[in-house]
Scaffold this motif. Structure first.
Motif, PDB file in Angstrom:
ATOM      1  N   PRO A 135       5.193  31.429  32.492  1.00 28.03           N
ATOM      2  CA  PRO A 135       5.354  31.493  33.965  1.00 28.03           C
ATOM      3  C   PRO A 135       4.764  30.815  34.742  1.00 28.03           C
ATOM      4  N   VAL A 136       3.534  30.174  34.921  1.00 28.20           N
ATOM      5  CA  VAL A 136       3.009  29.843  36.010  1.00 28.20           C
ATOM      6  C   VAL A 136       3.355  28.335  36.167  1.00 28.20           C
ATOM      7  N   LEU A 137       3.281  27.740  34.501  1.00 29.28           N
ATOM      8  CA  LEU A 137       3.568  26.428  34.475  1.00 29.28           C
ATOM      9  C   LEU A 137       4.889  25.728  35.925  1.00 29.28           C
ATOM     10  N   ALA A 138       6.776  26.906  35.455  1.00 25.38           N
ATOM     11  CA  ALA A 138       7.713  26.782  35.507  1.00 25.38           C
ATOM     12  C   ALA A 138       7.351  26.887  37.432  1.00 25.38           C
ATOM     13  N   ALA A 139       6.473  28.333  37.521  1.00 27.73           N
ATOM     14  CA  ALA A 139       6.431  28.326  39.183  1.00 27.73           C
ATOM     15  C   ALA A 139       5.155  27.072  39.976  1.00 27.73           C
ATOM     16  N   SER A 140       4.599  26.616  39.212  1.00 27.66           N
ATOM     17  CA  SER A 140       4.244  25.935  39.768  1.00 27.66           C
ATOM     18  C   SER A 140       4.225  24.116  39.935  1.00 27.66           C
ATOM     19  N   TRP A 141       5.960  24.062  38.513  1.00 25.34           N
ATOM     20  CA  TRP A 141       6.720  23.224  39.076  1.00 25.34           C
ATOM     21  C   TRP A 141       7.803  22.737  40.131  1.00 25.34           C
ATOM     22  N   LEU A 142       7.910  23.916  40.010  1.00 27.67           N
ATOM     23  CA  LEU A 142       9.241  24.614  41.262  1.00 27.67           C
ATOM     24  C   LEU A 142       8.582  24.175  42.782  1.00 27.67           C
ATOM     25  N   VAL A 173      16.334  12.177  43.698  1.00 29.76           N
ATOM     26  CA  VAL A 173      15.660  13.411  42.890  1.00 29.76           C
ATOM     27  C   VAL A 173      16.784  14.791  43.936  1.00 29.76           C
ATOM     28  N   SER A 174      17.482  14.992  42.864  1.00 29.64           N
ATOM     29  CA  SER A 174      18.370  16.165  44.028  1.00 29.64           C
ATOM     30  C   SER A 174      17.805  17.827  43.841  1.00 29.64           C
ATOM     31  N   PRO A 175      17.494  17.998  45.374  1.00 28.46           N
ATOM     32  CA  PRO A 175      16.852  20.118  45.176  1.00 28.46           C
ATOM     33  C   PRO A 175      17.220  20.831  44.364  1.00 28.46           C
ATOM     34  N   GLY A 176      16.807  21.303  44.359  1.00 26.80           N
ATOM     35  CA  GLY A 176      17.074  22.725  43.312  1.00 26.80           C
ATOM     36  C   GLY A 176      17.246  23.132  41.657  1.00 26.80           C
ATOM     37  N   LEU A 177      17.537  21.599  41.352  1.00 27.19           N
ATOM     38  CA  LEU A 177      17.359  21.805  40.152  1.00 27.19           C
ATOM     39  C   LEU A 177      16.344  22.396  38.880  1.00 27.19           C
ATOM     40  N   ALA A 178      14.886  22.595  39.481  1.00 29.63           N
ATOM     41  CA  ALA A 178      14.232  23.852  39.014  1.00 29.63           C
ATOM     42  C   ALA A 178      14.121  25.111  39.057  1.00 29.63           C
ATOM     43  N   LEU A 179      15.143  25.194  39.906  1.00 34.20           N
ATOM     44  CA  LEU A 179      15.156  26.816  40.571  1.00 34.20           C
ATOM     45  C   LEU A 179      15.534  27.814  39.841  1.00 34.20           C
TER      46      LEU A 179
END
Length: 317
Positions: free
Chosen positions: A58-65, A189-195
């Motif tokens: 979860p922290v990996l995903a949030a930091s990349w986001l 790089v399109s915005p929003g694709l890590a959401l």
């Protein structure tokens, strides 16, 4: 994306991480695998400052986001604008690793240094600039927030340079020249694709108003960090100290934290206020496993970054 051999070498750079053992690319699965794939595609490499978070998906995903939607995704401001902000925040936070990386990124964009980019007038380093729209201000504030966060994490887990210590002094300038070529930002790089990597949240992010993607990204990240299992003692100590902190570094001595008895709280507070002071003894005393250490450092870095942005926003009024 970097050529295969370079990409593999950059993956191996994760071995230089201190205190925790990140998930390797070949062993990644589930959320970690999905983040790694997007990270390589949209950032050009498996960047150690992000991948080191992998013991806590979860922290990996949030930091990349945060990094993707602030620095990498296309928006109103240019990548040079954002790299300048990243460099200046990193300088202020005494993070030589990030200063070097983002100096090289600016070099790949044609600037000899951060100072030359500012002098050229092509980059706007101050997110408070009246010349920016609300959306543009949110983008640059998001970069500042992200690097207040990442500088602290990097100071704990990585060395002073993205180049391994094994590279001799005589070869470092040539190695930097090679690395600079592969730090050239990925375009389109399109915005929003890590959401979708982080659950939606109703948390309010006032400074991001005017930029829906940035607001959504940092709302989700805020909720993800708030949900981490951090002991009440650690939360109370860090939040109490940050509530009156003016953002100034506490100095070279660590006497200011000696009165904190709980070793995990002491580590968390040093991460928040002066991450460059974290050492082996401080980490060992906390006695945390890989996931718990990543989450403690991540949470403390995030709430410190929140405080820094609050102070900077107040100063703009």
């Amino acid at each position: 994306m970097a050529p295969t051999l370079v990409r593999l070498a950059l993956r191996r750079a994760l071995r230089e991480t201190r205190y925790v053992r990140p998930v390797t690319f070949g062993r990644a699965s589930g959320l970690v695998r999905d983040v790694y794939r997007q990270l390589e595609r949209d950032f050009g490499m498996l960047a150690p400052p992000v991948a080191l978070h992998s013991p806590s998906p979860p922290v990996l995903a949030a930091s990349w986001l945060m990094l993707r939607e602030s620095l990498a995704a296309a928006g109103e401001t240019s990548r040079a604008d954002r790299e300048v902000v990243a460099s200046l925040v990193s300088q202020a936070n005494s993070c030589p690793y990030c200063v070097e990386v983002h100096g090289m990124a600016l070099g790949s964009l044609g600037y000899a240094s951060t100072a030359s980019a500012v002098a050229a007038g092509d980059a706007v380093p101050d997110p408070r600039s009246g010349a920016l729209s609300a959306g543009g201000r949110a983008e640059l504030t998001a970069v500042a927030f992200t690097f207040h966060y990442l500088n602290r994490v990097v100071s704990v887990f990585l060395g002073a340079s993205p180049l391994p210590p094994s590279v001799p002094d005589s070869a470092r300038s040539k190695a930097k020249a090679v690395l600079r070529r592969f730090l050239k930002p990925v375009s389109g790089v399109s915005p929003g694709l890590a959401l979708d990597f982080v659950p939606p949240s109703a948390d309010s992010v006032a400074w991001a108003a005017g930029n829906p993607v940035v607001e959504d990204a940092f709302s989700r990240a805020s909720s993800a960090f708030a949900a981490l299992t951090i002991s009440p003692v650690v939360r109370d100590v860090v939040l109490r100290e940050l509530s009156t902190w003016d953002g100034s570094p506490p100095g070279l001595s660590r006497a200011w934290v000696d009165s904190v008895e709980d070793p995990a709280a002491r580590l968390a507070l040093v991460v928040a206020k002066a991450a460059y002071q974290v050492d082996d003894a401080l980490v060992a005393a906390a006695g945390l496993g890989d996931r718990e250490l990543v989450e403690l450092v991540g949470w403390s870095s995030f709430v410190a970054a929140q405080r820094c942005v609050v102070l900077e926003t107040r100063a703009a009024r």
